[in-house]
Design a protein around this motif. Structure first.
Motif, PDB file in Angstrom:
ATOM      1  N   PRO A  94      90.727  51.460  27.465  1.00  0.00           N
ATOM      2  CA  PRO A  94      89.710  51.122  28.471  1.00  0.00           C
ATOM      3  C   PRO A  94      88.359  51.785  28.200  1.00  0.00           C
ATOM      4  CG  PRO A  94      91.386  52.541  29.430  1.00  0.00           C
ATOM      5  CD  PRO A  94      91.841  52.190  28.055  1.00  0.00           C
ATOM      6  N   PHE A 130      86.723  49.704  25.525  1.00  0.00           N
ATOM      7  CA  PHE A 130      86.430  48.378  26.064  1.00  0.00           C
ATOM      8  C   PHE A 130      85.187  48.430  26.954  1.00  0.00           C
ATOM      9  CE2 PHE A 130      87.304  44.854  29.096  1.00  0.00           C
ATOM     10  CZ  PHE A 130      87.265  43.812  28.180  1.00  0.00           C
ATOM     11  N   ALA A 146      84.145  40.540  24.858  1.00  0.00           N
ATOM     12  CA  ALA A 146      84.654  41.696  25.597  1.00  0.00           C
ATOM     13  C   ALA A 146      83.656  42.133  26.668  1.00  0.00           C
ATOM     14  CB  ALA A 146      84.950  42.835  24.641  1.00  0.00           C
ATOM     15  N   VAL A 189      84.263  42.196  30.727  1.00  0.00           N
ATOM     16  CA  VAL A 189      84.099  43.322  31.654  1.00  0.00           C
ATOM     17  C   VAL A 189      83.336  42.868  32.894  1.00  0.00           C
ATOM     18  CG1 VAL A 189      82.960  45.546  31.979  1.00  0.00           C
ATOM     19  CG2 VAL A 189      84.222  45.105  29.888  1.00  0.00           C
ATOM     20  N   LEU A 194      97.314  42.660  31.548  1.00  0.00           N
ATOM     21  CA  LEU A 194      96.726  43.986  31.405  1.00  0.00           C
ATOM     22  C   LEU A 194      97.795  44.998  30.997  1.00  0.00           C
ATOM     23  CD1 LEU A 194      93.972  45.479  31.987  1.00  0.00           C
ATOM     24  CD2 LEU A 194      94.984  46.082  34.177  1.00  0.00           C
ATOM     25  N   SER A 200      98.792  44.439  27.379  1.00  0.00           N
ATOM     26  CA  SER A 200      97.825  45.018  26.435  1.00  0.00           C
ATOM     27  C   SER A 200      98.087  46.504  26.232  1.00  0.00           C
ATOM     28  CB  SER A 200      96.401  44.800  26.947  1.00  0.00           C
ATOM     29  OG  SER A 200      96.092  43.433  26.987  1.00  0.00           O
ATOM     30  N   HIS A 201      98.367  47.209  27.311  1.00  0.00           N
ATOM     31  CA  HIS A 201      98.664  48.637  27.183  1.00  0.00           C
ATOM     32  C   HIS A 201     100.009  48.866  26.483  1.00  0.00           C
ATOM     33  CE1 HIS A 201      95.399  50.870  29.030  1.00  0.00           C
ATOM     34  NE2 HIS A 201      95.208  49.792  29.768  1.00  0.00           N
ATOM     35  N   ASN A 203      91.009  39.563  31.055  1.00  0.00           N
ATOM     36  CA  ASN A 203      92.288  39.854  30.401  1.00  0.00           C
ATOM     37  C   ASN A 203      92.310  39.432  28.943  1.00  0.00           C
ATOM     38  OD1 ASN A 203      93.655  41.188  32.418  1.00  0.00           O
ATOM     39  ND2 ASN A 203      94.397  39.316  33.354  1.00  0.00           N
ATOM     40  N   TYR A 229      90.208  41.949  27.105  1.00  0.00           N
ATOM     41  CA  TYR A 229      90.944  43.217  27.039  1.00  0.00           C
ATOM     42  C   TYR A 229      92.082  43.114  26.022  1.00  0.00           C
ATOM     43  CZ  TYR A 229      92.450  47.667  29.127  1.00  0.00           C
ATOM     44  OH  TYR A 229      92.762  48.977  29.356  1.00  0.00           O
TER      45      TYR A 229
END
Length: 138
Positions: free
Chosen positions: A12, A15, A32, A36, A61, A64-65, A118, A121
């Protein structure tokens, strides 16, 4: 484990830092940066309209993590074959976004904004994972 935590914190941060210089990785950084801004507006609209279905924007989300966590755990150990998996990840993100927009009948502006966030991200997560797996950073 430290690499996974570091990458999850960095995702984050990096990003959001693209807002300061949206042309650094042109054209991907433009998407990107737009993501945001769209994400912030989508969240504001969802809160204002009390749209609870907007919470379905959280699984991409989390995915992605999860990708960045896996890349951090296997940092420097995967040299080949990861490109196809990363492209599949991005394709699933895009397909989920399309399905989410279709399902959010009556709130398509909110879902479109959240999906743009998303996908941007996810693109950043894919970019970080592509560098982390072989441990080759630009």
């Amino acid at each position: 484990m430290g690499n996974a935590i570091w990458l999850n914190v960095s995702l984050p941060t990096w990003f959001l830092s693209l807002l300061a210089n949206p042309f650094v990785f042109f054209p991907w950084s433009i998407m990107a940066s737009l993501g945001v801004l769209a994400g912030f507006s989508g969240v504001l609209l969802a809160v204002r309209k009390r749209e609870k279905r907007a919470l379905w924007a959280l699984p991409p989300l989390i995915a992605s993590h999860l990708l960045v966590t896996i890349a951090g755990l296997f940092r420097g150990q995967v040299n080949e074959g990861v490109d196809v998996a990363l492209l599949i990840f991005l394709a699933v993100q895009i397909l989920y976004a399309i399905g989410f927009i279709v399902k959010m009948n009556g709130a398509r502006l909110i879902s479109g904004a959240l999906c743009l966030f998303n996908v941007g991200y996810g693109l950043m997560a894919m970019f970080i994972a592509a560098m982390a797996f072989p441990d080759i950073w630009i």
